[in-house]
Design a protein around this motif. Structure first.
Motif, PDB file in Angstrom:
ATOM      1  N   LYS A 247      32.512  27.290  43.457  1.00  0.00           N
ATOM      2  CA  LYS A 247      34.161  27.323  42.362  1.00  0.00           C
ATOM      3  C   LYS A 247      34.406  28.995  42.788  1.00  0.00           C
ATOM      4  O   LYS A 247      35.881  28.757  42.458  1.00  0.00           O
ATOM      5  CB  LYS A 247      33.688  26.655  40.988  1.00  0.00           C
ATOM      6  N   GLU A 248      33.520  29.174  41.697  1.00  0.00           N
ATOM      7  CA  GLU A 248      33.947  30.982  41.673  1.00  0.00           C
ATOM      8  C   GLU A 248      35.257  31.176  42.632  1.00  0.00           C
ATOM      9  O   GLU A 248      36.399  31.594  42.523  1.00  0.00           O
ATOM     10  CB  GLU A 248      33.117  31.921  41.205  1.00  0.00           C
TER      11      GLU A 248
ATOM     12  N   GLU B 280      38.333  29.309  42.842  1.00  0.00           N
ATOM     13  CA  GLU B 280      39.326  29.551  42.211  1.00  0.00           C
ATOM     14  C   GLU B 280      40.444  30.983  42.102  1.00  0.00           C
ATOM     15  O   GLU B 280      41.613  30.819  42.280  1.00  0.00           O
ATOM     16  CB  GLU B 280      39.197  29.473  40.358  1.00  0.00           C
ATOM     17  N   ARG B 281      39.853  31.555  42.874  1.00  0.00           N
ATOM     18  CA  ARG B 281      40.047  33.198  43.246  1.00  0.00           C
ATOM     19  C   ARG B 281      40.967  33.280  43.668  1.00  0.00           C
ATOM     20  O   ARG B 281      42.097  34.062  44.290  1.00  0.00           O
ATOM     21  CB  ARG B 281      39.206  33.859  42.969  1.00  0.00           C
TER      22      ARG B 281
END
Length: 301
Positions: free
Chosen positions: A139-140, A143-144
């Motif tokens: 996810k991280e 999202e970035r």
């Protein structure tokens, strides 16, 4: 936002241009120096080595890999890893097998890198229409990278999504392409039936345009077909040879492994393979069997 792109074929180049027009910094590398020079001339940064590409990107870096599936992806990653830092992200935007993607994700994360898979559809029309993107990974980093995906997509919140963990993006793209095989086969068969009905003298170009509006079989694929027929109604100069790039085969294999019946996709793949057989042995065998059991005439060359 900054993005490195490796592989400046038509799709990679158009992606770079769409990002540039939206204000993102793009650094591109390709073994074809004409392609990198063209990228620079258009206002992005074309470089002639992976070292230059990495140096021109600020950490944490994101590098979008647009090279053929298989070993070329592994080779590219192996060359990039010593140049990059922990926290940097690899994005595989090609048509990799999802099992290879899961392996690469595990290897990359163990070394401190991020790995995102992005099944990408849109081809040469992506610059104008935007790209459909099916994204897998943690996810991280996804999202970035949201500003990149929002820019490349047809609209900020349309045509793209984080569909699941590592491999999910390439798995969904694989099935997408399998469905594409079936749709193309159905259109091709339908138009062939109409062409064969000689007494009615049907205008296939006209019919394709009628179907574009209001019909339940209308689609972007039909729009492209109608444009192609308008330019070459009799398909002059074309050979009946249809290649496949792997995704259809992988889809059929997965269907078998999952005990899911997928006869349309399977048969469309078989038909593509059949198209490459000149005076194929299979049909000649059927002909000789008909002659043997029924006394039917056998057509000889």
């Amino acid at each position: 936002m900054e993005l490195g792109i490796i592989g400046l074929g038509k799709m990679g180049f158009n992606m770079a241009e769409r990002l540039r027009l939206a204000g993102h910094k793009v650094v591109g590398f390709d073994f074809n120096k004409d392609a990198t020079a063209k990228l620079t001339a258009n206002g992005s940064v074309g470089v002639n080595s992976l070292e230059e590409l990495v140096k021109n990107l600020a950490a944490p870096r994101a590098v979008w890999i647009m090279v053929p599936s298989g070993d070329p992806v592994d080779q590219t990653i192996a060359k990039l890893e010593p140049l990059m830092q922990k926290g940097d992200t690899f994005i595989d935007g090609g048509n990799s097998n999802y099992k290879d993607t899961q392996r690469r994700h595990a290897e990359a994360t163990n070394k401190g890198f991020n790995y995102v898979d992005c099944g990408t559809s849109g081809g040469v029309w992506g610059l104008k229409e935007g790209y459909s993107m099916m994204i897998g990974g943690d996810k991280e980093p996804v999202e970035r990278l949201r500003p990149i995906f929002e820019t490349l997509a047809p609209a900020k919140n349309e045509g793209w999504g984080h569909v699941g963990p590592s491999g999910a993006g390439h798995f969904v793209k694989m099935v997408h392409n399998g469905i594409e095989y079936g749709m193309m086969q159905a259109y091709a068969e339908g138009f062939s039936i109409m062409k064969a009905k000689k007494p009615l003298d049907l205008d296939l170009t006209q019919i394709s345009k009628i179907w574009q509006k209001g019909s339940v079989v209308r689609s972007w694929l039909l729009d492209l077909t109608a444009d192609a027929l308008a330019k070459n109604p009799t398909l002059d100069g074309l050979e009946a040879y249809v290649p496949d790039s792997g995704e259809g085969r992988w889809t059929v294999t997965e269907a078998i492994d999952l005990n899911v019946s997928a006869p349309v996709i399977t048969e469309s793949l078989i038909r593509r393979i059949r198209s490459r057989e000149e005076n194929n042995f299979t049909d000649r065998m059927i002909s000789i069997m008909r002659g043997a059991f029924g006394g039917h005439d056998v057509k000889k060359s």
